[in-house]
Design an enzyme around this catalytic site. Structure first.
Site, PDB file in Angstrom:
ATOM      1  N   HIS A 120       0.816  -1.216   0.000  1.00  0.00           N
ATOM      2  CA  HIS A 120       0.000   0.000   0.000  1.00  0.00           C
ATOM      3  C   HIS A 120       0.846   1.261   0.000  1.00  0.00           C
ATOM      4  O   HIS A 120       0.337   2.355   0.256  1.00  0.00           O
ATOM      5  CB  HIS A 120      -0.941   0.017   1.216  1.00  0.00           C
ATOM      6  N   ASN A 206      -4.047 -12.280  15.732  1.00  0.00           N
ATOM      7  CA  ASN A 206      -4.780 -11.020  15.797  1.00  0.00           C
ATOM      8  C   ASN A 206      -5.309 -10.796  17.206  1.00  0.00           C
ATOM      9  O   ASN A 206      -5.222 -11.685  18.059  1.00  0.00           O
ATOM     10  CB  ASN A 206      -5.929 -11.021  14.757  1.00  0.00           C
ATOM     11  N   GLU A 208      -8.458 -10.110  17.698  1.00  0.00           N
ATOM     12  CA  GLU A 208      -9.839 -10.636  17.727  1.00  0.00           C
ATOM     13  C   GLU A 208     -10.104 -11.411  16.431  1.00  0.00           C
ATOM     14  O   GLU A 208      -9.329 -11.324  15.484  1.00  0.00           O
ATOM     15  CB  GLU A 208     -10.829  -9.460  17.812  1.00  0.00           C
ATOM     16  N   ALA A 224       0.113  -8.485  19.526  1.00  0.00           N
ATOM     17  CA  ALA A 224       1.202  -8.894  18.612  1.00  0.00           C
ATOM     18  C   ALA A 224       2.559  -8.931  19.320  1.00  0.00           C
ATOM     19  O   ALA A 224       3.343  -9.864  19.128  1.00  0.00           O
ATOM     20  CB  ALA A 224       1.250  -7.933  17.425  1.00  0.00           C
TER      21      ALA A 224
END
Ligand code: BV8
Length: 237
Positions: A120, A206, A208, A224
């Site tokens: 990105h 993650n 969640e 993390a």
């Protein structure tokens, strides 16, 4: 699966040769960089199309430059956390490693990771709108350059970077680890399908559950900076 069931005895069971890691904003959250969709995420107060689309930039380049100037400035106040550092250790200890990141911060570089695909784009780069020239840029883009230069960021509706390399490495890996992403944004979220087609072991780390959690062989929930070092320790015994 919570962090307590972390014993996946990965090294014993498999001897991975080609590891691919995909990271999202969640890996940088504990370094103090806001994520996008958590309750006080970056997008707060900003409509996505206003700050992360070509239309938004055309309509109001100052708003977009101010949004990215603020985030570029914040890079001087944050540092890599143990999750970034653990991925550098993993890269050093395996045969073939590729790190794909949706993040535009430079924390993976500052942690020492080498093989990075910023799909990105990168906060520390700007692109000349007329010539396409891309250069490193650490400061704030000044108003006089708002029209000639843009952040070298992939906005919604724009083609992501390094897609050929990304398809190649995700289609030939034997371990795919996805860290700290809500798996909302494509084509990043869809990369797990390439790994699965190659029968790779797929692990989601993650805070969640995400909408793609069921696609992963292992889902490990936790922060993390706590979870990634533990997984890397198992992979580099
Ligand atoms: C493209 C700019 C085509 C950089 C970004 C309908 C269905 C499917 C797809 C589409 C659709 N409509 C449109 C699309 C395509 C669109 C898309 O996916 N839209 C989504 C919203 C539906 N995609 C695109 O437009 C892409 N381009 O498709 O082009 C094309 C092809 C050829 C030619 C021309 C065009 C471009 C996508 C790139 C957009 N740019 N950002 C920037 O400003 O940063 S995306 C933006 O979201 C960021 O880059 C970010 O990285 C990315 C993903 O977000 P996450 O990283 O997942 O962050 P998020 O906050 O969502 O989640 C954080 C997670 O971390 C959470 O789950 C949280 O629980 C967890 N977490 C938090 N703290 C911790 C933690 N985990 C662990 N530890 C912690 N401490």
């Amino acid at each position: 699966m919570g962090i307590q069931n972390m014993n996946l005895d990965l090294k014993q069971k498999y001897n991975f040769k080609n590891i691919v890691v995909l990271t999202g904003a969640g890996i940088s959250a504990e370094s103090g960089i806001k994520t996008f969709r958590d309750q006080n995420g970056l997008w707060e107060g900003h409509n996505i199309t206003d700050v992360a689309s070509p239309f938004g930039f055309e309509k109001n380049p100052s708003l977009v430059h101010e949004f990215y100037n603020l985030r570029r400035e914040q890079l001087f106040e944050v540092s890599p956390n143990p999750a970034h550092l653990a991925l550098e250790k993993l890269e050093r200890n395996c045969d073939s490693f590729h790190l794909i990141t949706q993040n535009v911060d430079d924390l993976h570089e500052r942690a020492g990771s080498k093989k990075i695909y910023h799909m990105h784009g990168e906060l520390r780069k700007i692109k000349n709108i007329q010539t396409g020239e891309v250069k490193y840029f650490e400061e704030q883009v000044p108003p006089k350059d708002y029209i000639l230069w843009r952040p070298d960021i992939v906005w919604f509706g724009e083609q992501v970077k390094y897609m050929d390399e990304i398809i190649s490495c995700t289609s030939s890996c034997d371990l795919f680890i996805c860290i700290g992403t809500s798996n909302n944004v494509y084509p990043a979220a869809g990369l797990v399908h390439n790994a699965k087609k190659n029968s790779a072991v797929c692990i989601e780390l993650n805070l969640e559950e995400t909408q793609l959690s069921s696609l992963y062989d292992h889902n490990i929930y936790g922060a993390a900076s706590e979870v990634v070092p533990k997984i890397v320790a198992q992979l580099t015994v």
